[in-house]
Design a protein around this motif. Structure first.
Motif, PDB file in Angstrom:
ATOM      1  N   THR A 240      -0.663   0.988  -3.522  1.00 29.07           N
ATOM      2  CA  THR A 240      -1.102   2.224  -4.097  1.00 29.07           C
ATOM      3  C   THR A 240      -2.686   2.585  -4.271  1.00 29.07           C
ATOM      4  O   THR A 240      -3.300   3.748  -3.979  1.00 29.07           O
ATOM      5  CB  THR A 240      -0.040   3.525  -4.119  1.00 29.07           C
ATOM      6  OG1 THR A 240       1.361   2.068  -3.969  1.00 29.07           O
ATOM      7  CG2 THR A 240       0.319   4.162  -4.397  1.00 29.07           C
TER       8      THR A 240
ATOM      9  N   ASP B 110       5.302   7.190  -4.904  1.00 30.25           N
ATOM     10  CA  ASP B 110       3.992   5.940  -4.882  1.00 30.25           C
ATOM     11  C   ASP B 110       2.671   8.273  -4.042  1.00 30.25           C
ATOM     12  O   ASP B 110       1.509   8.062  -3.819  1.00 30.25           O
ATOM     13  CB  ASP B 110       3.621   5.371  -3.520  1.00 30.25           C
ATOM     14  CG  ASP B 110       3.898   4.315  -4.220  1.00 30.25           C
ATOM     15  OD1 ASP B 110       4.069   4.543  -5.190  1.00 30.25           O
ATOM     16  OD2 ASP B 110       4.300   2.528  -3.553  1.00 30.25           O
TER      17      ASP B 110
ATOM     18  N   GLU C 115       1.231   2.768   4.461  1.00 31.87           N
ATOM     19  CA  GLU C 115       2.104   1.557   3.367  1.00 31.87           C
ATOM     20  C   GLU C 115       3.503   1.591   3.540  1.00 31.87           C
ATOM     21  O   GLU C 115       4.627   1.940   3.388  1.00 31.87           O
ATOM     22  CB  GLU C 115       1.684   2.255   1.631  1.00 31.87           C
ATOM     23  CG  GLU C 115       2.681   1.321   0.521  1.00 31.87           C
ATOM     24  CD  GLU C 115       1.768   2.057  -1.083  1.00 31.87           C
ATOM     25  OE1 GLU C 115       1.232   2.620  -1.132  1.00 31.87           O
ATOM     26  OE2 GLU C 115       2.824   1.437  -1.659  1.00 31.87           O
TER      27      GLU C 115
END
Ligand SMILES: Nc1nc2c(ncn2[C@@H]2O[C@H](COP(=O)(O)OP(=O)(O)O)[C@@H](O)[C@H]2O)c(=O)[nH]1
Ligand SMILES: [Mg+2]
Ligand SMILES: [Zn+2]
Lengths: 113, 221
Positions: B52, B80, B125
């Protein structure tokens, strides 16, 4: 641990196949799992019975054929089976090799009635 | 008994890939990304390796230069995505619940919605995990795996399947390299054993070291 979600999807697939075939029960299921597939055989054996509970696959015996990691070495010009998951030729240490087996994760067969 | 059994049971020879559903969906995603000229990148590592943080810095560096969307996989929280939105990112959290990885259908649901197709880059991610994401292709063009210096040099040897798949391996938190027992040569050697083709970039999101090389790769890849 993704073996539970994988087991659930495996059971779903098997049930769909059995439904199409008109089968009520499965006695045996055979998988092949490569040493470099990222799938843990132990975890699969642990999770699979959980995933079959209450389905037509309950008590189905899971058989897993392990496939070793095998590369082709262009320097030695041959296939080499690797004990460790290091992608290099264990004879000549060439690293520009091709993984030819060991990534499999396949449903081979089922015994049903 | 056995005879009867034999008569009742039949063998179905199948030979199908267990994860074919995910694989098919991933291929559909890949086709979508290609036709929309979106470069999708699957970013994977252990929890806390700096994914992140890297995306925050990347967002800031590319603002006004490239169109970027970010999808973030996490078990439960929106933390995040919130961090990324704070620095101006177009980010969305995908909660996987109990799932320890993103899968291709979770990404497919975002296509033509959150991911419009106008992006240059889609940064994904993945859930912090070095095992499960390796079995689930998302349809991405590139895979990036992070290894922070605080995790030790052995990680690639312990998680070879994931490290083997990486196009790029980012050695992160190099600002800490002098404070922890980190042996760069051993790390490079471990990576080489598992994945000699990976591009290796040493990077610190804190000091910015290596960011130019990372951004350059993003531009060229
Ligand atoms: N010293 C240092 N710390 C970092 C760096 N990148 C991330 N961190 C810290 O590492 C922790 C985890 O980072 P995060 O980006 O949330 O990791 P993620 O779980 O992979 O997304 C946070 O406390 C970050 O501030 C870095 O380059 N240097
Ligand atoms: Mg994160
Ligand atoms: Zn050789």
């Amino acid at each position: 641990m993704h073996e539970l979600s994988i087991s659930i999807s495996l059971v779903e697939q098997a049930l769909a196949i059995m439904q199409k075939e008109g089968d009520k029960r499965a006695r045996r299921m055979t998988l092949e799992v490569g040493a470099f597939s990222g799938i843990s055989i132990e975890a699969l054996h642990f999770c699979f019975p959980e995933a079959t509970k209450g389905t037509a696959l309950e008590n189905c015996h899971l058989i897993i054929k392990q496939i070793p990691l095998c590369i082709y070495c262009p320097t030695c010009k041959k296939e080499v089976i690797l004990k460790d998951p290091f992608i290099m030729c264990s004879h000549c240490h060439e690293v520009q090799v091709e993984v030819i087996r060991g990534k499999e994760f396949n449903l081979l067969s089922m015994e049903v009635e | 008994m056995c005879e009867v059994d034999k008569m009742h049971f039949k063998v179905l020879n199948l030979g199908t890939r267990v994860l074919h559903k995910n694989q098919d969906r991933a291929e559909q995603n890949r086709t979508w990304f290609k036709s929309h000229a979106v470069h999708a990148i699957n970013i994977m590592s252990s929890p806390g390796s700096g994914k992140t943080s890297l995306l925050e810095k990347t967002t800031q560096a590319l603002r006004g230069i490239r169109q970027v969307s970010i999808l973030v996989g996490d078990l439960q929280t929106e933390l995040d995505a919130d961090r990324l939105k704070k620095v101006g990112a177009k980010a969305k959290q995908i909660n996987t619940g109990n799932g320890c990885h993103l899968d291709a259908s979770m990404i497919a649901q975002q296509l033509d919605h959150f991911v419009t197709g106008h992006e240059d880059l889609l940064l994904i991610e993945n859930v912090g995990n070095l095992v499960c994401p390796s079995s689930f292709d998302l349809g991405e063009k590139s895979k990036v795996v992070l290894l922070s210096v605080t995790e030790g040099e052995e990680k690639p040897l312990k998680y070879p399947v994931l490290f083997h798949q990486a196009d790029v391996i980012l050695i992160t938190k190099v600002d800490l390299a002098n404070y922890v027992p980190w042996n760069k040569a051993r790390a490079i050697d471990a990576i080489f054993k598992i994945n000699p083709r990976a591009k290796i970039i040493e990077l610190s999101s804190l000091t910015g070291l290596g960011m130019d090389e990372w951004l350059h790769w993003l531009k060229e890849a």
